[in-house]
Motif scaffolding. Structure first.
Motif, PDB file in Angstrom:
ATOM      1  N   UNK A   1      -2.133  -6.969  -2.187  1.00  0.00           N
ATOM      2  CA  UNK A   1      -1.449  -8.016  -1.422  1.00  0.00           C
ATOM      3  C   UNK A   1      -1.291  -7.584   0.033  1.00  0.00           C
ATOM      4  N   UNK A   2      -1.000  -6.296   0.256  1.00  0.00           N
ATOM      5  CA  UNK A   2      -0.906  -5.782   1.625  1.00  0.00           C
ATOM      6  C   UNK A   2      -2.259  -5.825   2.325  1.00  0.00           C
ATOM      7  N   UNK A   3      -3.333  -5.531   1.607  1.00  0.00           N
ATOM      8  CA  UNK A   3      -4.666  -5.621   2.216  1.00  0.00           C
ATOM      9  C   UNK A   3      -4.911  -7.027   2.753  1.00  0.00           C
ATOM     10  N   UNK A   4      -4.641  -8.001   1.901  1.00  0.00           N
ATOM     11  CA  UNK A   4      -4.865  -9.394   2.297  1.00  0.00           C
ATOM     12  C   UNK A   4      -3.918  -9.763   3.432  1.00  0.00           C
ATOM     13  N   UNK A   5      -2.682  -9.270   3.346  1.00  0.00           N
ATOM     14  CA  UNK A   5      -1.728  -9.517   4.417  1.00  0.00           C
ATOM     15  C   UNK A   5      -2.214  -8.976   5.745  1.00  0.00           C
TER      16      UNK A   5
ATOM     17  N   UNK B   1       3.660  -9.909   6.397  1.00  0.00           N
ATOM     18  CA  UNK B   1       4.654 -10.186   5.345  1.00  0.00           C
ATOM     19  C   UNK B   1       4.429 -11.563   4.733  1.00  0.00           C
ATOM     20  N   UNK B   2       4.176 -12.551   5.565  1.00  0.00           N
ATOM     21  CA  UNK B   2       4.018 -13.919   5.070  1.00  0.00           C
ATOM     22  C   UNK B   2       2.799 -14.051   4.169  1.00  0.00           C
ATOM     23  N   UNK B   3       1.676 -13.474   4.610  1.00  0.00           N
ATOM     24  CA  UNK B   3       0.466 -13.541   3.778  1.00  0.00           C
ATOM     25  C   UNK B   3       0.661 -12.757   2.486  1.00  0.00           C
ATOM     26  N   UNK B   4       1.334 -11.620   2.585  1.00  0.00           N
ATOM     27  CA  UNK B   4       1.594 -10.784   1.413  1.00  0.00           C
ATOM     28  C   UNK B   4       2.406 -11.555   0.372  1.00  0.00           C
ATOM     29  N   UNK B   5       3.470 -12.198   0.825  1.00  0.00           N
ATOM     30  CA  UNK B   5       4.325 -12.942  -0.097  1.00  0.00           C
ATOM     31  C   UNK B   5       3.580 -14.117  -0.723  1.00  0.00           C
ATOM     32  N   UNK B   6       2.705 -14.746   0.054  1.00  0.00           N
ATOM     33  CA  UNK B   6       1.924 -15.856  -0.488  1.00  0.00           C
ATOM     34  C   UNK B   6       1.020 -15.375  -1.620  1.00  0.00           C
ATOM     35  N   UNK B   7       0.444 -14.186  -1.462  1.00  0.00           N
ATOM     36  CA  UNK B   7      -0.419 -13.627  -2.505  1.00  0.00           C
ATOM     37  C   UNK B   7       0.392 -13.265  -3.742  1.00  0.00           C
TER      38      UNK B   7
END
Length: 323
Positions: free
Chosen positions: A57-61, A279-285
């Motif tokens: 998730x952090x990678x994608x974030x 953070x936002x992208x991470x939470x979305x994943x």
């Protein structure tokens, strides 16, 4: 990356910051090295799976795109273990013992049992990870160059015995230096607890920044301070895009015309501005766990398809075929 904890700013600077642009230049494979995590953390595997999902998730974030690259989990591609085993038949033990980080980590991680064959052999497992995909380039930090050199030597030795079977990889070395820890230690490290995590809240980031080590000789704001080697300014250089603000802070710091509170507050603001979209992208994943699992399973299937072709070639070269 090894899923031994939450990812931090050191990962962003040392790895992810390099990985993101590479996905537009190369056919990239990014994987969670869960077997590598066991080399030092085998005594407690309770969070191995959860850290795997959080790390991805952090990678994608941070900007990695699973549509552009292959994301997979090491243990879901068991061919890695087979190639590691076959490489271990031809690589001498002294080659592994001379890898610099082997003795360094034994000295630095005294609280962990690093006497296992797995820990000794992990640079060779890294070789298998790389050679499996005919990798021509590997993005590494300066502390991993020796590991990659071992991989190059292992590939050459294997090919000397069995022909041109495996590709000898080259290093793409990280350009930014190692990020210091919040405590002034030369390296930000999960094991030392001197990190800012990519998932930290804005308040957590600010609190950590305010506790950061600065110039120990500067007991008052009107005393000239040292910028060079000061972790706060190292972080400003790495994360604050407002170069004129950073230059102004440095000048006033050197002449005793700015306090640590202002310098740290502006650093916290810059860090949170950088981390907020992550953070936002991470939470979305993470809000769609089934989709995240499917992403990794599908990526692992793609990786295993490539690995199967490599292992067919390796077995043929070694005459390990029974039909």
């Amino acid at each position: 990356m090894r899923p031994t904890g939450r990812l931090h700013l050191g990962h962003l600077v040392g790895a992810l910051g390099n990985w993101v642009p590479l996905q537009d230049q190369y056919d990239c494979f990014y994987f969670v090295a869960d077997w590598h995590a066991l080399t030092s953390d085998f005594a407690d595997t309770s969070q191995l799976t959860s850290y795997t999902y959080e790390n991805v998730a952090d990678w994608i974030g941070a900007g990695l795109d699973p549509e552009k690259s292959t994301f997979f989990v090491q243990s879901l591609v068991p061919e890695h273990a087979e190639l590691y085993l076959l490489l271990s038949m031809v690589v001498p033990v002294p080659w592994l013992e001379r890898v610099p980080t082997y003795k360094e980590q034994q000295a630095n991680l005294m609280d962990k049992d690093l006497s296992s064959i797995g820990f000794l052999g992990y640079p060779l497992l890294q070789c298998a990870d790389v050679a499996m995909y005919d990798a021509r380039f590997v993005p590494v930090g300066d502390d991993q160059v020796a590991h990659l050199e071992l991989a190059r030597e292992a590939v050459r030795r294997f090919n000397n015995f069995f022909g041109d079977v495996l590709v000898e990889p080259e290093a793409l070395v990280t350009t930014f230096g190692r990020l210091p820890g919040l405590d002034g230690d030369k390296k930000m490290s999960k094991s030392l607890g001197n990190t800012i995590h990519l998932s930290d809240t804005p308040d957590e980031v600010k609190k950590k920044v305010m506790r950061m080590y600065t110039d120990p000789k500067r007991v008052r704001a009107d005393i000239p301070g040292t910028v060079e080697g000061n972790p706060v300014f190292t972080y400003h250089d790495a994360f604050n895009p407002n170069t004129s603000e950073v230059d102004d802070l440095k000048e006033r710091y050197r002449t005793g015309k700015v306090g640590d509170v202002e310098v740290k507050t502006k650093l916290a603001n810059a860090l949170n501005a950088r981390l907020e979209p992550i953070r936002q992208r991470r939470e979305a994943v993470l809000s769609k766990p089934d989709a995240l699992k499917e992403l990794l399973f599908e990526g692992s299937k793609r990786a295993r398809t490539v690995a199967a072709v490599t292992m067919e070639r390796v077995r043929d070269a070694m005459k390990i075929r029974y039909r």
